[in-house]
Design a protein around this motif. Structure first.
Motif, PDB file in Angstrom:
ATOM      1  N   ILE A 176       0.606  -1.232   0.011  1.00  0.00           N
ATOM      2  CA  ILE A 176      -0.053   0.133  -0.017  1.00  0.00           C
ATOM      3  C   ILE A 176       0.847   1.147   0.052  1.00  0.00           C
ATOM      4  O   ILE A 176       0.301   2.421  -0.149  1.00  0.00           O
ATOM      5  CB  ILE A 176      -0.922   0.125   1.293  1.00  0.00           C
ATOM      6  N   TYR A 177       2.267   1.001   0.323  1.00  0.00           N
ATOM      7  CA  TYR A 177       3.161   2.407   0.315  1.00  0.00           C
ATOM      8  C   TYR A 177       4.000   2.583  -1.104  1.00  0.00           C
ATOM      9  O   TYR A 177       4.469   3.485  -1.226  1.00  0.00           O
ATOM     10  CB  TYR A 177       4.229   1.893   1.207  1.00  0.00           C
ATOM     11  N   GLY A 178       3.732   1.676  -2.085  1.00  0.00           N
ATOM     12  CA  GLY A 178       4.345   1.532  -3.119  1.00  0.00           C
ATOM     13  C   GLY A 178       4.669   0.256  -3.619  1.00  0.00           C
ATOM     14  O   GLY A 178       4.376  -0.822  -2.964  1.00  0.00           O
ATOM     15  N   PRO A 179       5.601   0.154  -4.550  1.00  0.00           N
ATOM     16  CA  PRO A 179       6.391  -1.126  -5.051  1.00  0.00           C
ATOM     17  C   PRO A 179       6.672  -2.001  -3.840  1.00  0.00           C
ATOM     18  O   PRO A 179       6.302  -3.314  -3.513  1.00  0.00           O
ATOM     19  CB  PRO A 179       7.083  -0.920  -5.854  1.00  0.00           C
ATOM     20  N   THR A 180       7.501  -1.477  -2.853  1.00  0.00           N
ATOM     21  CA  THR A 180       8.112  -2.175  -1.694  1.00  0.00           C
ATOM     22  C   THR A 180       7.964  -1.045  -0.617  1.00  0.00           C
ATOM     23  O   THR A 180       8.015   0.080  -0.811  1.00  0.00           O
ATOM     24  CB  THR A 180       9.521  -2.732  -1.970  1.00  0.00           C
ATOM     25  N   PHE A 181       8.499  -1.577   0.655  1.00  0.00           N
ATOM     26  CA  PHE A 181       8.618  -0.889   1.747  1.00  0.00           C
ATOM     27  C   PHE A 181       9.798  -1.422   2.638  1.00  0.00           C
ATOM     28  O   PHE A 181       9.958  -2.624   2.601  1.00  0.00           O
ATOM     29  CB  PHE A 181       7.335  -0.594   2.588  1.00  0.00           C
ATOM     30  N   ALA A 182      10.364  -0.489   3.633  1.00  0.00           N
ATOM     31  CA  ALA A 182      11.309  -1.062   4.391  1.00  0.00           C
ATOM     32  C   ALA A 182      11.168  -2.186   5.677  1.00  0.00           C
ATOM     33  O   ALA A 182       9.951  -1.978   5.998  1.00  0.00           O
ATOM     34  CB  ALA A 182      12.156   0.244   4.995  1.00  0.00           C
ATOM     35  N   ASP A 183      12.295  -2.774   5.865  1.00  0.00           N
ATOM     36  CA  ASP A 183      12.163  -3.507   7.057  1.00  0.00           C
ATOM     37  C   ASP A 183      11.803  -2.653   8.182  1.00  0.00           C
ATOM     38  O   ASP A 183      12.517  -1.708   8.466  1.00  0.00           O
ATOM     39  CB  ASP A 183      13.382  -4.444   7.190  1.00  0.00           C
ATOM     40  N   GLU A 184      10.632  -3.089   9.038  1.00  0.00           N
ATOM     41  CA  GLU A 184      10.324  -2.364  10.027  1.00  0.00           C
ATOM     42  C   GLU A 184      11.125  -2.685  11.417  1.00  0.00           C
ATOM     43  O   GLU A 184      11.588  -1.941  12.240  1.00  0.00           O
ATOM     44  CB  GLU A 184       9.041  -2.360  10.171  1.00  0.00           C
ATOM     45  N   SER A 185      10.852  -4.109  11.676  1.00  0.00           N
ATOM     46  CA  SER A 185      11.539  -4.566  12.960  1.00  0.00           C
ATOM     47  C   SER A 185      11.949  -6.319  12.846  1.00  0.00           C
ATOM     48  O   SER A 185      11.138  -6.788  12.100  1.00  0.00           O
ATOM     49  CB  SER A 185      10.485  -4.459  14.166  1.00  0.00           C
ATOM     50  N   PHE A 186      12.965  -6.577  13.559  1.00  0.00           N
ATOM     51  CA  PHE A 186      13.097  -7.951  13.726  1.00  0.00           C
ATOM     52  C   PHE A 186      13.022  -8.652  15.211  1.00  0.00           C
ATOM     53  O   PHE A 186      13.486  -9.600  15.420  1.00  0.00           O
ATOM     54  CB  PHE A 186      14.723  -8.234  13.317  1.00  0.00           C
ATOM     55  N   ALA A 187      12.141  -7.664  15.947  1.00  0.00           N
ATOM     56  CA  ALA A 187      11.767  -8.192  17.222  1.00  0.00           C
ATOM     57  C   ALA A 187      11.182  -9.464  17.132  1.00  0.00           C
ATOM     58  O   ALA A 187      11.495 -10.401  18.424  1.00  0.00           O
ATOM     59  CB  ALA A 187      10.989  -7.055  18.023  1.00  0.00           C
ATOM     60  N   ILE A 188      10.077  -9.931  16.243  1.00  0.00           N
ATOM     61  CA  ILE A 188       9.460 -11.101  16.396  1.00  0.00           C
ATOM     62  C   ILE A 188      10.357 -12.406  15.841  1.00  0.00           C
ATOM     63  O   ILE A 188      10.849 -12.115  14.897  1.00  0.00           O
ATOM     64  CB  ILE A 188       8.300 -11.056  15.663  1.00  0.00           C
ATOM     65  N   LYS A 189      10.595 -13.368  16.768  1.00  0.00           N
ATOM     66  CA  LYS A 189      11.669 -14.576  16.466  1.00  0.00           C
ATOM     67  C   LYS A 189      10.805 -15.618  15.602  1.00  0.00           C
ATOM     68  O   LYS A 189       9.676 -15.781  15.829  1.00  0.00           O
ATOM     69  CB  LYS A 189      12.198 -14.899  17.642  1.00  0.00           C
ATOM     70  N   HIS A 190      11.325 -16.332  15.028  1.00  0.00           N
ATOM     71  CA  HIS A 190      10.800 -17.378  14.172  1.00  0.00           C
ATOM     72  C   HIS A 190      11.052 -18.614  15.032  1.00  0.00           C
ATOM     73  O   HIS A 190      11.714 -19.678  14.528  1.00  0.00           O
ATOM     74  CB  HIS A 190      11.341 -17.635  12.804  1.00  0.00           C
ATOM     75  N   ASP A 191      10.381 -18.691  16.242  1.00  0.00           N
ATOM     76  CA  ASP A 191      10.450 -19.856  17.063  1.00  0.00           C
ATOM     77  C   ASP A 191       9.982 -20.775  17.181  1.00  0.00           C
ATOM     78  O   ASP A 191       9.796 -21.721  18.086  1.00  0.00           O
ATOM     79  CB  ASP A 191      10.896 -19.144  18.493  1.00  0.00           C
ATOM     80  N   ASN A 192       8.633 -20.788  16.240  1.00  0.00           N
ATOM     81  CA  ASN A 192       7.576 -21.873  16.343  1.00  0.00           C
ATOM     82  C   ASN A 192       6.989 -21.812  15.136  1.00  0.00           C
ATOM     83  O   ASN A 192       7.334 -21.139  14.296  1.00  0.00           O
ATOM     84  CB  ASN A 192       6.627 -21.395  17.433  1.00  0.00           C
ATOM     85  N   GLN A 193       6.061 -23.035  14.796  1.00  0.00           N
ATOM     86  CA  GLN A 193       5.257 -23.280  13.764  1.00  0.00           C
ATOM     87  C   GLN A 193       4.456 -21.921  13.568  1.00  0.00           C
ATOM     88  O   GLN A 193       4.014 -21.564  14.878  1.00  0.00           O
ATOM     89  CB  GLN A 193       4.787 -24.453  13.250  1.00  0.00           C
ATOM     90  N   GLY A 194       3.892 -21.598  12.316  1.00  0.00           N
ATOM     91  CA  GLY A 194       2.814 -20.495  12.734  1.00  0.00           C
ATOM     92  C   GLY A 194       2.928 -19.044  12.681  1.00  0.00           C
ATOM     93  O   GLY A 194       2.204 -18.260  12.686  1.00  0.00           O
ATOM     94  N   ILE A 195       4.228 -18.793  12.670  1.00  0.00           N
ATOM     95  CA  ILE A 195       4.922 -17.750  12.418  1.00  0.00           C
ATOM     96  C   ILE A 195       4.554 -16.948  11.197  1.00  0.00           C
ATOM     97  O   ILE A 195       5.083 -17.550  10.328  1.00  0.00           O
ATOM     98  CB  ILE A 195       6.330 -17.278  12.970  1.00  0.00           C
TER      99      ILE A 195
END
Length: 305
Positions: A200-219
């Motif tokens: 919605i911001y254009g073709p792409t937009f910037a990485d916002e945060s890496f606070a959420i980890k990929h520590d489980n299924q369903g992320i």
């Protein structure tokens, strides 16, 4: 003193019936104590997996079916598996002559919606849904919890595409890629093949945060082709994927729909693409957990003499 633990999906009417039974017996029977644990669906599934191993190993986890688990003993020391919801109500009847057959199940289903709505509100997060069609047949609903506090811009992009906007709509788009033990991927609102997409911001937009980890299924996270290239494509993990931490932006999780996720990942694939009519988002939008809640269920009848 008999101590039992009853764990369940707070969104399940049968769990609310079991909960009411426990509350009644604790008020009226000195020899009964229950530890009641009400959980969101995704947290219940994690709890059952861990508790099953404590009780009997993986064999019990594979055997246990239902949205309620009951066992003798406190939560931190499971002693003996009782069963799922119906089995637990039968156990209450045999051991304590308790019965609640006359209360309409619809009352407990409405009560469950009340508790689910309250729990969702307490998280402060945003919830959306996908109605999933597999080979042309709607199989069920995925409910997604989105972490707006951590990733407000990313979540806004996702929510607007769920609701439908000038940029596009996830409705009618496929999950075009399934990587076994990895992730499922969708969200190409441009071509549906996995080669495009836009935000919605254009073709792409910037990485916002890496606070959420990929520590489980369903992320849930954003698909990108390098730093700051997020658009509309997203993935849902099928296992912990820690190697994605710090590389792609995770911004939510599957709150409900584990059964649907299993069906999606069991499809016949060719080069990681679902065969037949594939997996399609039949409908999507904001999720509010159903209609307005009804009043609490009435007190059940007293135990038989």
């Amino acid at each position: 003193m008999v101590v039992v633990t009853v764990v369940g999906k707070l969104s399940d009417g049968l769990f609310q019936r079991c909960k009411k039974g426990c509350e009644y017996l604790m008020e009226n029977t000195e020899s009964f104590e229950a530890k009641i644990i009400s959980l969101l669906p995704v947290d219940y599934e994690t709890y059952v997996k861990d508790a099953s191993k404590s009780l009997a190993g993986d064999s019990l986890f594979n055997k246990h079916k239902g949205n309620v688990m009951a066992f003798e003993g406190p939560p931190d020391n499971p002693i003996k598996y009782i069963g799922a919801g119906r089995a637990f109500l039968t156990w209450l009847n045999v051991e304590f002559q308790y019965t609640d057959k006359n209360t309409n199940s619809a009352i407990y289903e409405r009560l469950a919606k009340l508790h689910l709505r309250a729990a969702m509100k307490n998280t402060g997060n945003t919830f959306v849904y996908f109605d999933i069609a597999i080979n042309g047949k709607v199989e069920g609903k995925l409910v997604l919890e989105l972490y707006e506090k951590e990733c407000p811009k990313t979540v806004k992009n996702f929510v607007e595409l769920c609701k439908g906007c000038d940029t596009g709509n996830y409705k009618g788009t496929p999950f075009h890629r399934v990587v076994n033990q990895g992730w499922i991927q969708g969200g190409d609102i441009s071509e549906g093949k996995g080669d495009a997409g836009k935000s919605i911001y254009g073709p792409t937009f910037a990485d916002e945060s890496f606070a959420i980890k990929h520590d489980n299924q369903g992320i849930i996270g954003m698909v990108s082709v390098g730093p700051h290239t997020n658009a509309s494509q997203f993935y849902i993990t099928l296992a912990p994927l820690p190697w994605l931490d710090g590389k792609t932006v995770a911004f939510g999780r599957i709150m409900d729909g584990g059964r649907i996720l299993k069906i999606m990942t069991s499809m016949e694939l060719e080069n990681e693409r679902p065969m037949g009519e594939g997996i399609v988002i039949q409908d999507c939008g904001l999720y509010t957990a159903g209609a307005a809640p009804a009043p609490p269920a009435p007190a059940p009848p007293p135990p038989k003499a």
